[in-house]
Design a protein around this motif. Structure first.
Motif, PDB file in Angstrom:
ATOM      1  N   ARG A  40       0.842  -1.203   0.000  1.00  0.00           N
ATOM      2  CA  ARG A  40       0.000   0.000   0.000  1.00  0.00           C
ATOM      3  C   ARG A  40       0.877   1.253   0.000  1.00  0.00           C
ATOM      4  O   ARG A  40       0.571   2.224  -0.692  1.00  0.00           O
ATOM      5  CB  ARG A  40      -0.906   0.009   1.236  1.00  0.00           C
ATOM      6  N   LYS A  41       1.989   1.256   0.758  1.00  0.00           N
ATOM      7  CA  LYS A  41       2.888   2.417   0.785  1.00  0.00           C
ATOM      8  C   LYS A  41       3.503   2.650  -0.588  1.00  0.00           C
ATOM      9  O   LYS A  41       3.637   3.790  -1.040  1.00  0.00           O
ATOM     10  CB  LYS A  41       3.979   2.207   1.823  1.00  0.00           C
ATOM     11  N   MET A  93       2.208   1.847  -3.479  1.00  0.00           N
ATOM     12  CA  MET A  93       1.155   2.323  -4.384  1.00  0.00           C
ATOM     13  C   MET A  93       0.849   3.791  -4.124  1.00  0.00           C
ATOM     14  O   MET A  93       0.640   4.564  -5.074  1.00  0.00           O
ATOM     15  CB  MET A  93      -0.113   1.476  -4.236  1.00  0.00           C
ATOM     16  N   ARG A  94       0.797   4.211  -2.877  1.00  0.00           N
ATOM     17  CA  ARG A  94       0.544   5.618  -2.547  1.00  0.00           C
ATOM     18  C   ARG A  94       1.669   6.482  -3.084  1.00  0.00           C
ATOM     19  O   ARG A  94       1.444   7.592  -3.600  1.00  0.00           O
ATOM     20  CB  ARG A  94       0.433   5.820  -1.036  1.00  0.00           C
ATOM     21  N   GLY A  95       2.871   6.013  -3.020  1.00  0.00           N
ATOM     22  CA  GLY A  95       4.007   6.751  -3.554  1.00  0.00           C
ATOM     23  C   GLY A  95       3.929   6.919  -5.060  1.00  0.00           C
ATOM     24  O   GLY A  95       4.244   7.973  -5.617  1.00  0.00           O
ATOM     25  N   ARG A  96       3.467   5.895  -5.743  1.00  0.00           N
ATOM     26  CA  ARG A  96       3.341   5.983  -7.208  1.00  0.00           C
ATOM     27  C   ARG A  96       2.287   7.026  -7.593  1.00  0.00           C
ATOM     28  O   ARG A  96       2.477   7.817  -8.521  1.00  0.00           O
ATOM     29  CB  ARG A  96       2.958   4.614  -7.771  1.00  0.00           C
ATOM     30  N   LYS A  97       1.125   7.005  -6.885  1.00  0.00           N
ATOM     31  CA  LYS A  97       0.075   7.975  -7.168  1.00  0.00           C
ATOM     32  C   LYS A  97       0.558   9.383  -6.903  1.00  0.00           C
ATOM     33  O   LYS A  97       0.225  10.340  -7.599  1.00  0.00           O
ATOM     34  CB  LYS A  97      -1.165   7.670  -6.326  1.00  0.00           C
ATOM     35  N   LEU A  98       1.367   9.565  -5.801  1.00  0.00           N
ATOM     36  CA  LEU A  98       1.832  10.890  -5.420  1.00  0.00           C
ATOM     37  C   LEU A  98       2.697  11.502  -6.516  1.00  0.00           C
ATOM     38  O   LEU A  98       2.660  12.704  -6.769  1.00  0.00           O
ATOM     39  CB  LEU A  98       2.633  10.791  -4.099  1.00  0.00           C
TER      40      LEU A  98
END
Length: 466
Positions: free
Chosen positions: A454-455, A457-462
């Motif tokens: 999840r971390k 994936m959040r980094g990729r979206k950011l």
């Protein structure tokens, strides 16, 4: 109290070999020629539950009226006066000699218990070799071999038969003081002045002392052991095998001592050899007191010259106390002992870890460690790693890059804080281990794997990545 066994005999009958056998040591020098042992040499031994003190003496020549053999005879007679038991050692291979008869007459008059031992009897018929020695009238001769140990135990058991069994006294720690220096510097004279008696031979001839002589004594209700050593000459001037062994025994005495008194001759130039001896003492980590002997009789110009030479050649001994004395006249001896006590206390001092660490932090705050490249050493704490010499171990990171000048700065700070007068001080750095280096990474659990996913994936979206 331990009984004292004194070994007496003419030169080269094997007294030192028997001494080493009785003490189970190799403390006494042994060589196949007469006159090697000159001073009284003490050692401790034990058979079963019976301890004893044994004394090796020089070859006894009672007719000698002057010279070194006369001095050796005086030492032997002094040892006989201290004896509880005397072993009169003769040589089976030489047979009965006129000198043996003279010695027997001298010893018979002492009234001490006396045992006649016929040495070097290995491989020979005992009844045959002992027969002629009955003529001395000293009882039944006992055939022994000091070199091979034959008959030695029976001799000791017979000597100690009338003495009660004793337990060894618990040995308390006390200072061992070694006197070292070049030949004829006055070491033996200084020993005799300290002890208040002619305990060792002091003769106006270099090389008089050949062995290291250990002497226990008390001064002002305090126990000490003083070690008189052979003079150390330059290696190129040492030719005799015995002198080489004497030098080795001197170096061993330095390592065995707690405090070393370096004796210099004020009538001689301060030489490189003096500096070499001092350097060995410092490398051995021994506490040091310097005694400049024969100071009496020098004029003011000569004294200033000697002091300048000392500053020039022995400047690295700035931690040691210097005394200007006359062993012959007895001046300055009391001050030497004050310095010996101070140096011994410094060498054996205990340094608590909290105080060492506070001193370290204050020192690094006042004067930061130099930066070497991209690194600056960080020192975290210090603790004591040993005594005689005191060793301080400093822990931290990048301490392997600390320059020698900063190490000397820390040594000075610690020395001043603990008032370490008279002893070398060593500071050793220990690199802290990286707690993460070499550790295997444990596998993630399912829950930890999902959280990590999840971390990511959040980094990729950011950052706008798919």
């Amino acid at each position: 109290m331990k009984p004292t066994i004194v070994i007496v005999g003419r030169p080269n009958v094997g007294k030192s070999t028997l001494f080493n056998r009785l003490t189970k040591t190799r403390d006494a020098l042994v060589a196949d020629f007469p006159g090697l042992t000159r001073d009284r040499h003490y050692g401790h031994g034990k058979i079963g539950t019976k301890p004893y003190l044994v004394v090796d003496t020089g070859g006894f020549e009672p007719v000698a009226k002057e010279g070194i053999f006369h001095e050796m005879a005086k030492q032997t007679l002094q040892a006989v006066d201290e004896a509880d038991v005397i072993v009169f050692l003769v040589d089976a291979r030489d047979g009965l000699t006129a000198q043996d008869k003279l010695i027997a007459d001298k010893l018979r008059k002492t009234g001490r218990p006396l045992f006649l031992a016929v040495n070097k009897s290995e491989g020979m018929q005992r009844a045959v070799i002992t027969a002629e020695f009955f003529e001395l009238g000293l009882g039944v001769p006992l055939a022994i071999s000091s070199a091979h140990g034959e008959g030695v135990r029976e001799l000791v058991e017979l000597m100690l038969e009338d003495f009660p069994e004793e337990e060894d006294e618990e040995k308390e720690k006390h200072p061992k003081i070694a006197l070292v220096g070049r030949p004829n510097a006055g070491k033996s004279t200084l020993v005799n002045r300290i002890l208040g008696e002619d305990r060792v031979i002091a003769f106006d001839q270099p090389g008089t002392t050949r062995d290291s002589i250990y002497i226990d004594f008390e001064r002002n209700d305090k126990r000490y052991t003083i070690i008189d050593t052979a003079g150390v000459r330059r290696r190129g001037k040492v030719f005799e095998a015995v002198e080489k062994f004497s030098v080795i025994k001197t170096l061993q005495a330095v390592e065995d001592a707690n405090v070393v008194v370096l004796v210099l001759d004020a009538h001689e130039e301060i030489s490189e050899q003096d500096a070499h001896i001092a350097g060995f003492i410092v490398e051995s980590g021994r506490a040091l007191v310097v005694a400049v002997n024969k100071w009496d009789g020098l004029d003011q110009y000569q004294r200033e010259t000697i002091k300048s030479a000392i500053d020039r050649r022995l400047g690295f001994l700035d931690f040691a106390k210097f005394h200007y004395i006359s062993a012959l006249q007895g001046t300055g001896i009391a001050e030497i002992f004050k310095s010996i006590d101070t140096a011994y206390a410094a060498a054996m001092c205990k340094m608590p870890t909290p105080r060492l660490t506070r001193i370290l932090i204050d020192a690094t705050t006042q004067h930061q460690t130099p930066k070497v490249g991209a690194f600056r050493a960080k020192m975290r704490y210090a603790h004591q790693g040993g005594s005689n010499p005191p060793l301080i171990i400093v822990h931290g990171s990048a301490v392997d890059k600390v320059p020698a000048s900063y190490k000397r700065y820390l040594e000075r700070i610690f020395r001043e804080a603990f008032e370490l007068q008279g002893t070398p001080l060593r500071v050793q750095f220990k690199q802290g281990a990286n707690p993460f280096e070499g550790r295997a990474r444990a596998p993630l659990t399912d829950a930890e794997e999902k959280t990590a996913h999840r971390k990511r994936m959040r980094g990729r979206k950011l950052y706008g990545k798919k």
